[in-house]
Scaffold this motif. Structure first.
Motif, PDB file in Angstrom:
ATOM      1  N   GLY A  81       6.943   2.411  -0.483  1.00 38.30           N
ATOM      2  CA  GLY A  81       5.907   2.889   0.432  1.00 38.30           C
ATOM      3  C   GLY A  81       4.808   3.711  -0.218  1.00 38.30           C
ATOM      4  O   GLY A  81       3.838   4.083   0.446  1.00 38.30           O
ATOM      5  N   GLY A  95       2.597   2.789  -2.161  1.00 43.30           N
ATOM      6  CA  GLY A  95       1.341   2.034  -2.236  1.00 43.30           C
ATOM      7  C   GLY A  95       1.127   1.376  -3.588  1.00 43.30           C
ATOM      8  O   GLY A  95      -0.003   1.032  -3.935  1.00 43.30           O
ATOM      9  N   LYS A  96       2.212   1.137  -4.331  1.00 44.74           N
ATOM     10  CA  LYS A  96       2.093   0.515  -5.661  1.00 44.74           C
ATOM     11  C   LYS A  96       1.443  -0.870  -5.559  1.00 44.74           C
ATOM     12  O   LYS A  96       0.486  -1.177  -6.266  1.00 44.74           O
ATOM     13  N   THR A  97       2.013  -1.686  -4.671  1.00 45.70           N
ATOM     14  CA  THR A  97       1.523  -3.063  -4.531  1.00 45.70           C
ATOM     15  C   THR A  97       0.060  -3.055  -4.077  1.00 45.70           C
ATOM     16  O   THR A  97      -0.773  -3.795  -4.622  1.00 45.70           O
ATOM     17  N   THR A  98      -0.255  -2.190  -3.112  1.00 47.40           N
ATOM     18  CA  THR A  98      -1.607  -2.151  -2.533  1.00 47.40           C
ATOM     19  C   THR A  98      -2.622  -1.598  -3.537  1.00 47.40           C
ATOM     20  O   THR A  98      -3.689  -2.185  -3.751  1.00 47.40           O
ATOM     21  N   ARG A 157      12.579  -4.041   3.526  1.00 47.60           N
ATOM     22  CA  ARG A 157      13.187  -3.368   2.366  1.00 47.60           C
ATOM     23  C   ARG A 157      14.674  -3.109   2.633  1.00 47.60           C
ATOM     24  O   ARG A 157      15.026  -2.238   3.437  1.00 47.60           O
ATOM     25  N   LYS A 172      -4.867   9.906  -0.048  1.00 40.61           N
ATOM     26  CA  LYS A 172      -5.887   9.096  -0.728  1.00 40.61           C
ATOM     27  C   LYS A 172      -5.815   7.638  -0.305  1.00 40.61           C
ATOM     28  O   LYS A 172      -4.732   7.121  -0.008  1.00 40.61           O
TER      29      LYS A 172
HETATM   30  N1  LIG Z   1      -3.092   4.788   0.056  1.00 43.36           N
HETATM   31  C1  LIG Z   1      -2.572   4.356   1.196  1.00 43.36           C
HETATM   32  N2  LIG Z   1      -2.847   4.989   2.348  1.00 43.36           N
HETATM   33  C2  LIG Z   1      -2.300   4.563   3.520  1.00 43.36           C
HETATM   34  N3  LIG Z   1      -1.450   3.527   3.643  1.00 43.36           N
HETATM   35  C3  LIG Z   1      -1.126   2.853   2.510  1.00 43.36           C
HETATM   36  C4  LIG Z   1      -1.670   3.227   1.247  1.00 43.36           C
HETATM   37  N4  LIG Z   1      -1.179   2.390   0.310  1.00 43.36           N
HETATM   38  C5  LIG Z   1      -0.357   1.537   0.959  1.00 43.36           C
HETATM   39  N5  LIG Z   1      -0.341   1.805   2.281  1.00 43.36           N
HETATM   40  C6  LIG Z   1       0.469   1.100   3.298  1.00 43.36           C
HETATM   41  O1  LIG Z   1       1.815   1.525   3.074  1.00 43.36           O
HETATM   42  C7  LIG Z   1       2.717   0.423   3.151  1.00 43.36           C
HETATM   43  C8  LIG Z   1       3.442   0.265   1.827  1.00 43.36           C
HETATM   44  O2  LIG Z   1       2.503  -0.131   0.824  1.00 43.36           O
HETATM   45  P1  LIG Z   1       2.949  -0.942  -0.468  1.00 43.36           P
HETATM   46  O3  LIG Z   1       1.729  -1.169  -1.288  1.00 43.36           O
HETATM   47  O4  LIG Z   1       3.739  -2.122  -0.065  1.00 43.36           O
HETATM   48  O5  LIG Z   1       3.889   0.118  -1.165  1.00 43.36           O
HETATM   49  P2  LIG Z   1       4.952  -0.068  -2.343  1.00 43.36           P
HETATM   50  O6  LIG Z   1       4.614  -1.320  -3.086  1.00 43.36           O
HETATM   51  O7  LIG Z   1       4.791   1.168  -3.192  1.00 43.36           O
HETATM   52  O8  LIG Z   1       6.279  -0.089  -1.666  1.00 43.36           O
HETATM   53  C9  LIG Z   1       1.862  -0.779   3.544  1.00 43.36           C
HETATM   54  O9  LIG Z   1       1.917  -0.908   4.951  1.00 43.36           O
HETATM   55  C10 LIG Z   1       0.466  -0.400   3.095  1.00 43.36           C
HETATM   56  O10 LIG Z   1      -0.535  -1.013   3.869  1.00 43.36           O
END
Ligand SMILES: Nc1ncnc2c1ncn2[C@@H]1O[C@H](COP(=O)(O)OP(=O)(O)O)[C@@H](O)[C@H]1O
Ligand SMILES: O=C(O)C1=C[C@@H](OP(=O)(O)O)[C@@H](O)[C@H](O)C1
Ligand SMILES: [Mg+2]
Length: 163
Positions: A11, A13-16, A116, A150
């Protein structure tokens, strides 16, 4: 340059943020969970159900070892750095960035999640314990990026400023 590697809890936001970073740096982005899903032709959740966590971790280690160190963004699964062996492999292939985020923010993102497997049937307290038990692994050999509050774009810019 090698790899730009993003780690951190589920959660964070690594992937995003990795996708944003790839766009800004014009580099390919490899998400290790997505690579595993393509290789094994099943979702991470199905791999856990079919083979169990230990075998998933072995698949994950093989995947990390097979990564080339040509310039690219690699976004890892939240458990990829639990094994010392994996942290060593990642350190030799590039720079690791730990996406730190306050647990309460993470929990808000994760509480309705069904993809997950490690969150299944776990209380907030149990998930927080897992987060705390992993902190030392995330901090090992990495540059910490504070992501709380952020946007993914801000996070990508922060990483770029530290390259
Ligand atoms: N910087 C951010 N601020 C708010 N929400 C985010 C942010 N980055 C990711 N998210 C949201 O949080 C959730 C998890 O993101 P994801 O990229 O899958 O995380 P991870 O790969 O670290 O588990 C998704 O619903 C995504 O849209
Ligand atoms: O923290 C973990 O152990 C895991 C995190 C997941 O990736 P994200 O961190 O991208 O959610 C995925 O690899 C798997 O469900 C296990
Ligand atoms: Mg991810």
């Amino acid at each position: 340059m090698g790899l730009v590697i993003l780690t951190g809890f589920m959660g964070a936001g690594k992937t995003t943020a990795g996708i944003e970073l790839g766009k800004k740096l014009n580099l390919p982005v490899y998400d290790t969970d997505q690579l595993l899903e393509e290789k094994h032709r099943m979702k991470v959740k199905e791999m856990f159900a079919e083979y169990g966590e230990e075998k998933f971790r072995n698949f994950e280690t093989e995947m990390l070892q097979s990564l080339s160190d040509s310039p690219a963004i690699v976004t890892t699964g939240g458990g990829a750095v639990i094994k010392e062996e994996n942290r060593h492999v990642l350190k030799t292939k590039g720079q690791i960035f730990f996406l730190h985020c306050d647990f309460d923010v993470l929990y808000e993102r994760l509480k309705e999640d069904t993809a997950r497997p490690l969150l299944k049937e776990k209380s907030k307290e149990q998930i927080e314990k897992l987060y705390e038990s992993r902190l030392a692994c995330y901090l090992d050999g990495s540059v910490t990026i504070n992501t709380t509050g952020k946007t993914p774009e801000d996070i990508a810019d922060d990483i770029i400023s530290r390259l």
